[in-house]
Scaffold this motif. Structure first.
Motif, PDB file in Angstrom:
ATOM      1  N   ASP A 136      -0.013   5.508  -2.315  1.00 27.61           N
ATOM      2  CA  ASP A 136      -0.995   6.597  -2.290  1.00 27.61           C
ATOM      3  C   ASP A 136      -0.857   7.441  -3.559  1.00 27.61           C
ATOM      4  O   ASP A 136      -0.873   6.916  -4.658  1.00 27.61           O
ATOM      5  CB  ASP A 136      -0.838   7.444  -1.021  1.00 27.61           C
ATOM      6  CG  ASP A 136      -1.281   6.684   0.234  1.00 27.61           C
ATOM      7  OD1 ASP A 136      -2.143   5.786   0.107  1.00 27.61           O
ATOM      8  OD2 ASP A 136      -0.747   6.965   1.321  1.00 27.61           O
ATOM      9  N   SER A 137      -0.667   8.732  -3.426  1.00 26.64           N
ATOM     10  CA  SER A 137      -0.623   9.602  -4.604  1.00 26.64           C
ATOM     11  C   SER A 137       0.627   9.394  -5.449  1.00 26.64           C
ATOM     12  O   SER A 137       0.668   9.826  -6.604  1.00 26.64           O
ATOM     13  CB  SER A 137      -0.702  11.076  -4.169  1.00 26.64           C
ATOM     14  OG  SER A 137       0.397  11.405  -3.328  1.00 26.64           O
ATOM     15  N   GLN A 142      -2.365   4.823  -7.945  1.00 28.96           N
ATOM     16  CA  GLN A 142      -2.959   5.419  -6.749  1.00 28.96           C
ATOM     17  C   GLN A 142      -3.346   4.358  -5.713  1.00 28.96           C
ATOM     18  O   GLN A 142      -4.377   4.446  -5.046  1.00 28.96           O
ATOM     19  CB  GLN A 142      -4.204   6.255  -7.124  1.00 28.96           C
ATOM     20  CG  GLN A 142      -3.956   7.283  -8.214  1.00 28.96           C
ATOM     21  CD  GLN A 142      -2.986   8.368  -7.782  1.00 28.96           C
ATOM     22  OE1 GLN A 142      -3.193   9.033  -6.777  1.00 28.96           O
ATOM     23  NE2 GLN A 142      -1.909   8.533  -8.542  1.00 28.96           N
ATOM     24  N   PRO A 144      -3.347   2.556  -2.244  1.00 28.92           N
ATOM     25  CA  PRO A 144      -3.044   3.016  -0.889  1.00 28.92           C
ATOM     26  C   PRO A 144      -1.924   2.214  -0.239  1.00 28.92           C
ATOM     27  O   PRO A 144      -1.545   1.147  -0.712  1.00 28.92           O
ATOM     28  CB  PRO A 144      -4.368   2.823  -0.138  1.00 28.92           C
ATOM     29  CG  PRO A 144      -5.095   1.781  -0.907  1.00 28.92           C
ATOM     30  CD  PRO A 144      -4.692   1.967  -2.340  1.00 28.92           C
ATOM     31  N   MET A 145      -1.443   2.719   0.880  1.00 30.20           N
ATOM     32  CA  MET A 145      -0.315   2.105   1.568  1.00 30.20           C
ATOM     33  C   MET A 145      -0.600   0.647   1.936  1.00 30.20           C
ATOM     34  O   MET A 145       0.261  -0.233   1.748  1.00 30.20           O
ATOM     35  CB  MET A 145       0.015   2.884   2.841  1.00 30.20           C
ATOM     36  CG  MET A 145       1.174   2.307   3.637  1.00 30.20           C
ATOM     37  SD  MET A 145       1.367   3.101   5.250  1.00 30.20           S
ATOM     38  CE  MET A 145      -0.083   2.460   6.095  1.00 30.20           C
ATOM     39  N   GLN A 218       8.867   7.542   2.055  1.00 30.57           N
ATOM     40  CA  GLN A 218       8.079   6.324   1.812  1.00 30.57           C
ATOM     41  C   GLN A 218       8.935   5.069   1.652  1.00 30.57           C
ATOM     42  O   GLN A 218       8.385   3.967   1.557  1.00 30.57           O
ATOM     43  CB  GLN A 218       7.199   6.505   0.571  1.00 30.57           C
ATOM     44  CG  GLN A 218       6.118   7.554   0.726  1.00 30.57           C
ATOM     45  CD  GLN A 218       5.083   7.509  -0.381  1.00 30.57           C
ATOM     46  OE1 GLN A 218       5.175   6.733  -1.330  1.00 30.57           O
ATOM     47  NE2 GLN A 218       4.070   8.363  -0.268  1.00 30.57           N
TER      48      GLN A 218
END
Length: 310
Positions: A136-137, A142, A144-145, A218
């Motif tokens: 993600d960020s 960038q 996504p998961m 994460q």
């Protein structure tokens, strides 16, 4: 020296403590090589960092692979256990040692930065946050998961297929370590812009305690995805592999493969004590001699009636 029709006695297994220590040492070197290249190399591109990991893996495979058969990565060690190459106890100890080795590599890097001139490196949390794996960020692109999850699973499954194929006793090539290292380098190069590169839970864990708090939140993905991909590929491999190829010997076999690892390892799970000995080589049956004109069986009654003195 063995004689015709006999099997050489297998060599004694290396002590488990030695193998665990070498797995930790190999993990230390691989993680240190990759992170140090990212920190200090002026041309720290994704390809440069990826090939640092790959070349370090090649060096460890050539030096220690014939002893441990764990491949210095928790995902690879899990795959070897699922494929029947090492015992589950050894796999668990390998994973612990590999994780500790990665943490020690980071500790050495921190100590090295402490003695560098002031201002030569950024503050530790900021520096290691840039090295931590994320999505993600916190992904460099960038991503996504779900995207990072898919890439980690697929690439690790492919890598495990390469490892199992290159380390098979049926593979007589001497390029096994180079093939595995190059495959790992390419895979890490792919993941660098997506998640800062990983495919190694020990490397993912090595920086989380020095980075910002999000890294700890994460890191689960960078354990779950590689381990799942590795176990899936190894299970598929084992379902297709000949059953007898998974039988183990009591120590490094005479049939050591060219990768520096062995297809049949002393640590693999067996259900029968008889499987802890090397399989005897098949001995061809020796046919009984057959004469072209076998002698007829004697018949006393026929001799009586055919006698000339009757």
């Amino acid at each position: 020296m063995s004689t015709s029709g006999t099997t050489p006695a297998p060599a004694q297994a290396y002590p488990l403590s030695n193998r665990v220590a070498l797995e930790g040492l190999g993990s230390f070197f691989i993680v240190f090589a990759g992170l140090a290249t990212a920190l200090f190399s002026p041309a720290g591109s994704a390809a440069t960092i990826g090939f640092a990991y790959g070349l370090a893996l090649v060096a460890c495979l050539i030096s220690f692979g014939h002893v441990t058969n764990g491949f210095f990565n928790p995902a690879f060690s899990l795959a070897m256990a699922v494929a029947g190459r090492i015992k589950w106890l050894a796999a668990v100890l390998y994973i612990v040692a590999q994780t500790i080795g990665g943490l020690l590599a980071t500790a050495v890097l921190v100590a090295l930065m402490k003695v560098m001139p002031a201002g030569a490196t950024p503050e530790t949390p900021k520096l290691f946050a840039a090295l931590a794996n994320g999505f993600d960020s916190h992904s460099p692109s960038q991503v996504p998961m779900v995207g990072v999850l898919i890439v980690e699973i697929v690439l690790m499954a492919v890598l495990v297929a390469v490892v199992l194929g290159a380390s098979s006793a049926r593979n007589k090539s001497t390029m096994g370590p180079i093939g595995i290292g190059l495959a790992f380098a390419v895979a890490v190069t792919i993941t660098m812009p997506l998640s800062n590169g990983s495919l190694n839970p020990a490397r993912a864990t090595s920086v989380i305690f020095l980075a910002d708090s999000w890294a700890l939140g994460q890191v689960w993905l960078f354990w779950l995805a590689p381990l799942f991909g590795a176990a899936l590929a190894a299970a598929i491999y084992r379902s297709f592999a000949p059953a007898r190829s998974l039988v183990t010997v009591d120590g490094p076999a005479e049939d050591i493969v060219a990768t520096g690892t062995q297809d049949i390892d002393s640590d693999a799970d067996t259900d029968d004590d008889d499987d802890n000995a090397a399989l005897p080589k098949p001995v061809p049956a020796v046919p009984e001699p057959v004469t072209s004109d076998p002698a007829p069986k004697k018949n006393d009654a026929q001799d009586f009636f055919d006698s000339k003195d009757k």
